[in-house]
Scaffold this motif. Structure first.
Motif, PDB file in Angstrom:
ATOM      1  N   UNK A  88      77.592 -23.656  74.403  1.00 18.66           N
ATOM      2  CA  UNK A  88      78.214 -24.431  73.344  1.00 18.66           C
ATOM      3  C   UNK A  88      79.403 -25.229  73.879  1.00 18.66           C
ATOM      4  N   UNK A  89      80.245 -24.596  74.694  1.00 20.03           N
ATOM      5  CA  UNK A  89      81.405 -25.296  75.260  1.00 20.03           C
ATOM      6  C   UNK A  89      80.964 -26.426  76.185  1.00 20.03           C
ATOM      7  N   UNK A 179      65.559 -30.199  63.685  1.00 22.57           N
ATOM      8  CA  UNK A 179      65.438 -30.720  65.057  1.00 22.57           C
ATOM      9  C   UNK A 179      66.154 -32.044  65.272  1.00 22.57           C
ATOM     10  N   UNK A 180      66.537 -32.257  66.516  1.00 29.06           N
ATOM     11  CA  UNK A 180      67.090 -33.531  66.951  1.00 29.06           C
ATOM     12  C   UNK A 180      66.054 -34.148  67.892  1.00 29.06           C
ATOM     13  N   UNK A 181      65.319 -35.136  67.379  1.00 28.87           N
ATOM     14  CA  UNK A 181      64.187 -35.705  68.118  1.00 28.87           C
ATOM     15  C   UNK A 181      64.608 -37.010  68.780  1.00 28.87           C
ATOM     16  N   UNK A 225      71.763 -28.954  67.410  1.00 33.21           N
ATOM     17  CA  UNK A 225      70.441 -28.748  66.803  1.00 33.21           C
ATOM     18  C   UNK A 225      69.423 -28.460  67.905  1.00 33.21           C
ATOM     19  N   UNK A 226      68.239 -27.926  67.542  1.00 31.78           N
ATOM     20  CA  UNK A 226      67.180 -27.775  68.538  1.00 31.78           C
ATOM     21  C   UNK A 226      66.718 -29.138  69.068  1.00 31.78           C
ATOM     22  N   UNK A 234      70.597 -29.201  71.633  1.00 33.64           N
ATOM     23  CA  UNK A 234      71.062 -30.562  71.914  1.00 33.64           C
ATOM     24  C   UNK A 234      72.227 -30.845  70.978  1.00 33.64           C
ATOM     25  N   UNK A 235      73.120 -31.726  71.399  1.00 33.07           N
ATOM     26  CA  UNK A 235      74.333 -31.957  70.615  1.00 33.07           C
ATOM     27  C   UNK A 235      74.561 -33.437  70.370  1.00 33.07           C
ATOM     28  N   UNK A 236      75.258 -33.711  69.281  1.00 40.20           N
ATOM     29  CA  UNK A 236      75.638 -35.073  68.935  1.00 40.20           C
ATOM     30  C   UNK A 236      77.035 -35.044  68.331  1.00 40.20           C
ATOM     31  N   UNK A 237      77.854 -36.036  68.676  1.00 37.91           N
ATOM     32  CA  UNK A 237      79.185 -36.161  68.079  1.00 37.91           C
ATOM     33  C   UNK A 237      79.074 -37.012  66.812  1.00 37.91           C
ATOM     34  N   UNK A 238      79.578 -36.503  65.699  1.00 45.63           N
ATOM     35  CA  UNK A 238      79.472 -37.178  64.413  1.00 45.63           C
ATOM     36  C   UNK A 238      80.877 -37.469  63.885  1.00 45.63           C
ATOM     37  N   UNK A 239      81.155 -38.732  63.624  1.00 42.95           N
ATOM     38  CA  UNK A 239      82.455 -39.130  63.089  1.00 42.95           C
ATOM     39  C   UNK A 239      82.503 -38.775  61.600  1.00 42.95           C
ATOM     40  N   UNK A 240      83.490 -37.970  61.200  1.00 45.01           N
ATOM     41  CA  UNK A 240      83.554 -37.510  59.808  1.00 45.01           C
ATOM     42  C   UNK A 240      84.810 -38.022  59.095  1.00 45.01           C
TER      43      UNK A 240
END
Length: 375
Positions: A88-89, A179-181, A225-226, A234-240
């Protein structure tokens, strides 16, 4: 004394010996999306189990995740957090930076166990203060407990993880099983995760406000997400930033739960062991603001929809249409205004309805072979 009296009042609303249902970030995000609904604000604030209440009212919702989805999600989350959050890190640094490559086994993982939500909240705040005071290393907080004031009562929230970067930045991490496709996930699900994470960011801001200097809370969260159709993360940065701003504004608009409770008839109770007639009377004593969006966010949505339709409320047709109709609040009122039987013709909504009715009549006459009147 005032807080004790309110807690006692809310306990009476739940029913004798009925434990409160915790208000989680998912429910809080949905509440913030519909701040005008006093019914949801009161029931969530009092900790009433709305799913059981809906069953007792005869309008079961079928709301929530399946057991299979929960099991799959828990297994994926455990995989991501294994080995002290090493993977995760790595994903957090890969997306946001903020420090050197994490070394397996060297990240700080403070023990956050304590008695009750208040104790866990205090322990989390202490761990965050210690991490802020001793920057320079990665800190991984698994399932920390945060508190946020909602309509005058505290809500205890539990994000999947919070990471403190070596540069002092605090980042919220959301772990989801969808999932992250090809590097992207379903937009609607990402949006829901962003709204949920915005609640955690607001709660973190509350902790940071008590530190001097206050640490920087990242405006981007990390969504894990998978990957594709595997079980690899797999990871994604999301601006909130937008979601945080909207949620803060909507929560500020909520009517205080104490004010809503004080307006109820004496003896009102939402104990599901009571007869359905009494429960219906209790629920109807609290004003609701139904919209079709509630079907995806509230366990009482089917009950409120049936009531809105029975009353002919235009809210059952959608918030967008309701906003365009101005002071016309019922379907019968709208039809009367459209046919010239009610309403001020100077009202833009009434004028638009009458023009639409004229065009519809002309179209129907044309289909029947009647020549329209030239204007």
């Amino acid at each position: 004394m005032r807080g004790t009296a309110l807690r006692h009042q809310l306990a009476e609303l739940r029913g004798a010996d009925v434990p409160p249902r915790p208000l989680d970030a998912r429910a809080l995000a949905a509440l913030a999306a519909n701040p005008g609904c006093r019914r949801r604000a009161l029931l969530d604030g009092a900790g009433v189990d709305k799913a059981k209440l809906a069953d007792a009212l005869g309008s079961p919702s079928g709301f929530g995740q399946s057991q299979f989805a929960l099991t799959r999600g828990n297994a994926f989350e455990a995989k991501v957090k294994a080995d002290g959050g090493t993977e995760l890190l790595r994903l957090v640094r890969e997306r946001l930076g903020g420090g050197p490559e994490p070394v397996p086994g060297e990240a700080r993982t403070p023990d956050l166990t304590a008695a009750g939500p208040e104790g866990r909240t205090a322990r989390t705040a202490l761990a965050l203060r210690e991490a802020a005071a001793d920057a320079g290393a990665w800190t991984f907080l698994e399932h920390p407990m945060l508190a946020l004031d909602v309509a005058g009562t505290p809500a205890f929230l539990e994000p999947d993880a919070v990471v403190v970067h070596p540069d002092g930045t605090w980042t919220v991490v959301e772990i989801k099983s969808f999932p992250m496709i090809d590097g992207s996930a379903d937009a609607a699900k990402v949006g829901a995760a962003a709204r949920q994470a915005a609640v955690y960011v607001l709660a973190l801001e509350r902790v940071a406000a008590h530190l001097d200097p206050p640490p920087r809370i990242g405006h981007r969260i990390v969504l894990v997400c998978p990957k594709d159709f595997s079980n690899l993360p797999a990871a994604s940065a999301v601006d909130v930033r937008k979601q945080v701003s909207v949620t803060r504004r909507q929560l500020d608009r909520l009517t205080r739960i104490e004010d809503i409770a004080n307006a109820l008839p004496e003896g009102t109770c939402f104990d599901v062991t009571h007869p359905a007639e009494e429960l219906t009377e209790a629920v109807e004593a609290v004003p609701a603001t139904y919209a079709p969006e509630c079907l995806a966010a509230c366990e009482l949505a089917f009950h409120c929809r049936d009531r809105a339709r029975a009353a002919g409320a235009v809210t059952s047709l959608g918030r967008g249409l309701r906003a365009e109709l101005g002071g016309l609040t019922t379907v019968d009122g709208v039809l009367a205004a459209a046919h010239g039987q009610a309403g001020d013709p100077r009202d833009p909504a009434v004028a638009a309805l009458r023009r639409a009715a004229e065009l519809r009549a002309e179209a129907l006459d044309f289909q029947k072979g009647v020549a329209p009147v030239c204007r």
